[in-house]
Design a protein around this motif. Structure first.
Motif, PDB file in Angstrom:
ATOM      1  N   LYS A 110       0.874  -1.173   0.000  1.00 55.95           N
ATOM      2  CA  LYS A 110       0.000   0.000   0.000  1.00 55.95           C
ATOM      3  C   LYS A 110       0.908   1.218   0.000  1.00 55.95           C
ATOM      4  O   LYS A 110       1.824   1.323   0.823  1.00 55.95           O
ATOM      5  N   ASP A 112      -4.533   2.345  -4.282  1.00 55.00           N
ATOM      6  CA  ASP A 112      -3.245   2.617  -3.630  1.00 55.00           C
ATOM      7  C   ASP A 112      -2.478   1.323  -3.371  1.00 55.00           C
ATOM      8  O   ASP A 112      -1.514   1.309  -2.629  1.00 55.00           O
ATOM      9  N   GLU A 113      -2.904   0.224  -4.019  1.00 51.91           N
ATOM     10  CA  GLU A 113      -2.233  -1.060  -3.862  1.00 51.91           C
ATOM     11  C   GLU A 113      -1.487  -1.423  -5.148  1.00 51.91           C
ATOM     12  O   GLU A 113      -2.024  -1.306  -6.242  1.00 51.91           O
ATOM     13  N   VAL A 117       0.651  -5.224   2.290  1.00 49.03           N
ATOM     14  CA  VAL A 117      -0.717  -5.706   2.446  1.00 49.03           C
ATOM     15  C   VAL A 117      -0.753  -7.223   2.399  1.00 49.03           C
ATOM     16  O   VAL A 117      -1.442  -7.876   3.198  1.00 49.03           O
TER      17      VAL A 117
END
Length: 73
Positions: free
Chosen positions: A13, A23-24, A60
């Motif tokens: 992220k 945003d990944e 993440v």
């Protein structure tokens, strides 16, 4: 500051969102430069290691350890 090791296949992220809203990003290549792939729109970006490490907020998703070792060999 602790050293963080990144692996191919990690999903990170970023501090700022991509213009598509996601945003990944998935790490596709590591080294002096990182090749990252937007999980929202599929855009690929080649970014220098210092800039990448400064822009990452957190990891993440990470592949299980056995798969990381398999990818590195």
């Amino acid at each position: 500051m602790a050293f963080v090791r990144y692996f191919v296949g990690d999903v990170v992220k970023m501090k700022k969102a991509h213009p598509c809203g996601s945003d990944e990003w998935e790490v596709k290549r590591i080294g002096t430069d990182f090749l990252i792939h937007c999980k929202g729109c599929g855009h690929q970006l080649l970014i220098s290691r210092p800039k990448f490490e400064k822009a990452v907020k957190k990891i993440v998703y990470r592949l299980p350890e056995s798969e990381n070792e398999h990818n590195n060999n």
